[in-house]
Design a protein around this motif. Sequence first.
Motif, PDB file in Angstrom:
ATOM      1  N   UNK A 161       0.491  -1.011   0.147  1.00 26.95           N
ATOM      2  CA  UNK A 161       0.223   0.097   0.117  1.00 26.95           C
ATOM      3  C   UNK A 161       0.787   1.536   0.135  1.00 26.95           C
ATOM      4  N   UNK A 162       2.217   1.364   0.132  1.00 31.78           N
ATOM      5  CA  UNK A 162       2.786   2.500   0.217  1.00 31.78           C
ATOM      6  C   UNK A 162       2.464   3.344  -1.465  1.00 31.78           C
ATOM      7  N   UNK A 163       2.035   2.667  -2.500  1.00 32.03           N
ATOM      8  CA  UNK A 163       2.622   2.884  -3.732  1.00 32.03           C
ATOM      9  C   UNK A 163       1.160   2.411  -5.412  1.00 32.03           C
ATOM     10  N   UNK A 164       0.275   3.729  -4.574  1.00 34.83           N
ATOM     11  CA  UNK A 164      -0.748   2.621  -4.767  1.00 34.83           C
ATOM     12  C   UNK A 164      -1.040   3.672  -6.478  1.00 34.83           C
ATOM     13  N   UNK A 165      -0.423   5.033  -6.600  1.00 36.98           N
ATOM     14  CA  UNK A 165      -0.526   5.627  -8.055  1.00 36.98           C
ATOM     15  C   UNK A 165      -1.629   6.763  -7.457  1.00 36.98           C
ATOM     16  N   UNK A 166      -0.922   7.642  -7.913  1.00 37.11           N
ATOM     17  CA  UNK A 166      -1.640   9.271  -7.931  1.00 37.11           C
ATOM     18  C   UNK A 166      -2.180  10.273  -9.042  1.00 37.11           C
ATOM     19  N   UNK A 167      -2.315   8.776  -9.940  1.00 39.04           N
ATOM     20  CA  UNK A 167      -2.972   9.470 -11.662  1.00 39.04           C
ATOM     21  C   UNK A 167      -4.701   9.273 -11.632  1.00 39.04           C
ATOM     22  N   UNK A 168      -5.183  10.564 -11.806  1.00 41.75           N
ATOM     23  CA  UNK A 168      -6.520   9.936 -11.973  1.00 41.75           C
ATOM     24  C   UNK A 168      -6.902   8.547 -13.097  1.00 41.75           C
ATOM     25  N   UNK A 169      -7.604   8.036 -12.672  1.00 38.87           N
ATOM     26  CA  UNK A 169      -8.311   6.660 -13.664  1.00 38.87           C
ATOM     27  C   UNK A 169      -8.753   7.269 -14.817  1.00 38.87           C
ATOM     28  N   UNK A 170      -9.340   8.331 -14.848  1.00 42.99           N
ATOM     29  CA  UNK A 170     -10.215   8.604 -16.170  1.00 42.99           C
ATOM     30  C   UNK A 170      -9.312   9.308 -16.381  1.00 42.99           C
ATOM     31  N   UNK A 171      -8.401   9.982 -16.650  1.00 43.63           N
ATOM     32  CA  UNK A 171      -7.625  10.852 -17.348  1.00 43.63           C
ATOM     33  C   UNK A 171      -6.627   9.298 -17.944  1.00 43.63           C
ATOM     34  N   UNK A 172      -5.775   8.642 -17.169  1.00 41.21           N
ATOM     35  CA  UNK A 172      -4.845   8.028 -17.805  1.00 41.21           C
ATOM     36  C   UNK A 172      -5.633   6.634 -18.671  1.00 41.21           C
ATOM     37  N   UNK A 173      -6.883   6.485 -18.047  1.00 44.51           N
ATOM     38  CA  UNK A 173      -7.582   5.356 -19.397  1.00 44.51           C
ATOM     39  C   UNK A 173      -7.721   6.163 -20.730  1.00 44.51           C
ATOM     40  N   UNK A 174      -8.616   7.490 -20.470  1.00 42.29           N
ATOM     41  CA  UNK A 174      -9.054   7.959 -21.782  1.00 42.29           C
ATOM     42  C   UNK A 174      -7.800   8.568 -23.113  1.00 42.29           C
ATOM     43  N   UNK A 175      -6.252   8.990 -22.196  1.00 37.54           N
ATOM     44  CA  UNK A 175      -5.321   9.355 -22.999  1.00 37.54           C
ATOM     45  C   UNK A 175      -4.821   7.840 -23.428  1.00 37.54           C
ATOM     46  N   UNK A 176      -4.808   6.273 -23.209  1.00 36.47           N
ATOM     47  CA  UNK A 176      -4.134   5.373 -23.177  1.00 36.47           C
ATOM     48  C   UNK A 176      -4.819   5.033 -24.073  1.00 36.47           C
ATOM     49  N   UNK A 177      -6.470   5.203 -23.591  1.00 38.45           N
ATOM     50  CA  UNK A 177      -7.652   4.616 -25.190  1.00 38.45           C
ATOM     51  C   UNK A 177      -7.956   4.935 -26.736  1.00 38.45           C
ATOM     52  N   UNK A 178      -7.658   6.691 -26.689  1.00 35.91           N
ATOM     53  CA  UNK A 178      -7.668   7.839 -27.319  1.00 35.91           C
ATOM     54  C   UNK A 178      -5.994   8.412 -27.696  1.00 35.91           C
ATOM     55  N   UNK A 179      -5.294   8.087 -26.968  1.00 37.87           N
ATOM     56  CA  UNK A 179      -3.590   8.884 -27.700  1.00 37.87           C
ATOM     57  C   UNK A 179      -2.821   7.907 -27.214  1.00 37.87           C
ATOM     58  N   UNK A 180      -2.767   6.592 -27.301  1.00 33.72           N
ATOM     59  CA  UNK A 180      -1.949   5.284 -26.930  1.00 33.72           C
ATOM     60  C   UNK A 180      -0.517   6.042 -28.024  1.00 33.72           C
ATOM     61  N   UNK A 181       0.407   6.189 -27.262  1.00 32.39           N
ATOM     62  CA  UNK A 181       2.004   6.183 -28.099  1.00 32.39           C
ATOM     63  C   UNK A 181       2.402   5.289 -29.225  1.00 32.39           C
ATOM     64  N   UNK A 182       1.815   4.268 -29.034  1.00 34.25           N
ATOM     65  CA  UNK A 182       2.523   4.066 -29.807  1.00 34.25           C
ATOM     66  C   UNK A 182       1.628   3.304 -30.742  1.00 34.25           C
ATOM     67  N   UNK A 183       1.758   3.386 -32.321  1.00 35.39           N
ATOM     68  CA  UNK A 183       0.196   3.563 -33.362  1.00 35.39           C
ATOM     69  C   UNK A 183       0.741   2.102 -33.843  1.00 35.39           C
ATOM     70  N   UNK A 184       1.557   1.698 -33.437  1.00 35.26           N
ATOM     71  CA  UNK A 184       2.046   0.022 -33.609  1.00 35.26           C
ATOM     72  C   UNK A 184       1.018  -0.493 -32.785  1.00 35.26           C
ATOM     73  N   UNK A 185       0.599  -0.600 -31.895  1.00 36.65           N
ATOM     74  CA  UNK A 185       0.332  -1.364 -31.019  1.00 36.65           C
ATOM     75  C   UNK A 185      -1.656  -1.251 -31.254  1.00 36.65           C
ATOM     76  N   UNK A 186      -2.585  -1.826 -31.905  1.00 33.64           N
ATOM     77  CA  UNK A 186      -3.745  -0.987 -31.347  1.00 33.64           C
ATOM     78  C   UNK A 186      -4.469  -1.813 -30.344  1.00 33.64           C
ATOM     79  N   UNK A 187      -4.053  -3.018 -30.592  1.00 36.77           N
ATOM     80  CA  UNK A 187      -4.584  -3.392 -29.867  1.00 36.77           C
ATOM     81  C   UNK A 187      -3.775  -2.972 -28.337  1.00 36.77           C
TER      82      UNK A 187
END
Length: 381
Positions: A161-187
Amino acid sequence: MSGCASSHSGSKPPAAPLSGTTNQTIVSNDRINSSRTPTPGKPAQTLGDFLGADGKLLPEVQTFAQKTAQAYDLPLDKVEALLAEAHYNATAARLMTPPTRTGRIRRAWTSYRQRHVDPIRIRAGVSFWQEHRAAIDRASARTGVPPSIIVAIIGIETVYGRYTGDHRVLDTLATLGFRYPDPNRPERQAMFREQLADLIVLDHRGALDARAVEGSFAGAMGLPQFMPGSLMRYAVDGDGDGRIDLLNNTDDAIASVGNFLKEHGWVRDVPVFAPVALPAGAVRLAQDGLKPESDWAALKTAGARALPGGGTAWQTQPLGVIDLRDEIRDTHDVRCATPNFFAITQYNRSYFYAASVADLAHEIADRIGYGDPNRFGGPGA
């Protein structure tokens, strides 16, 4: 991490997105990451970063909203409103960007193990086990997963429980779902969209507040680092209070780890590594899939022999020979894995990860004085 989207050295591709029908409350911290970085070259919008100049959702996001609302029978306006508040997370995008180096990354099992089976996790694991022994014993009795394995997974995922993350999940999933940084990994992009849909469903059911819940840069949450889909399907109420809280309720986190492994094929009273002495040159028998591809009869024919003191229950199970290779040091750690090893790979699709869980479990159990059924096959065994 359960259904966790991050990838470790020596890992396999991430698990397929999960969805389920449980409607339970998952309470998380209410801190919201205040640093929102818009897309480079694009000014931040008043609401979020996935809106067009007209203030409406970008076409791709709008199509996702419509499909999600239809698939899960959700109010479209509620889905749209939530997505309109999503912000681009530049840190998540950067951490998911593939390295610029050329050539294949060499696997290094020794270094990986040293990072994860370390003195801090061992000491903290002993304390965690002692403090939460009753909850750990309950989860183990219900699922058949040894206490040491449950403790080790939480240790590797978040150092208890020391490092559970401090990124808002909504932002993270939207970013990686619509602007994933590797165009070779559509999956990968598709997987994060599925997880975003699961997050929206959980928010609609009142199971969490998607505007507040935080997690890793890949969207994993709580002590066990469950992705939204895994949370929906495998999280359980560990203390009977009618709610599930994977961040603040340790009993729930412990019970959920055990349940995840049970639902992914954990076999009671079978070790992670079979008590087997493999023949010389056993690396030729090694496999690389996520299911065991051999059995005891075939391994005996190849020259393997059973070691004393390990029982025989494992001999009726499918088995796999795995090679924990260190390409930098040119070494091989070859072991005989049972279905329980492969159950752990469903938490994180990496041989290195699963072996580290088993090795950390052994180290902690040894210090607790617990009869560890996973002692076979690991260093120090």
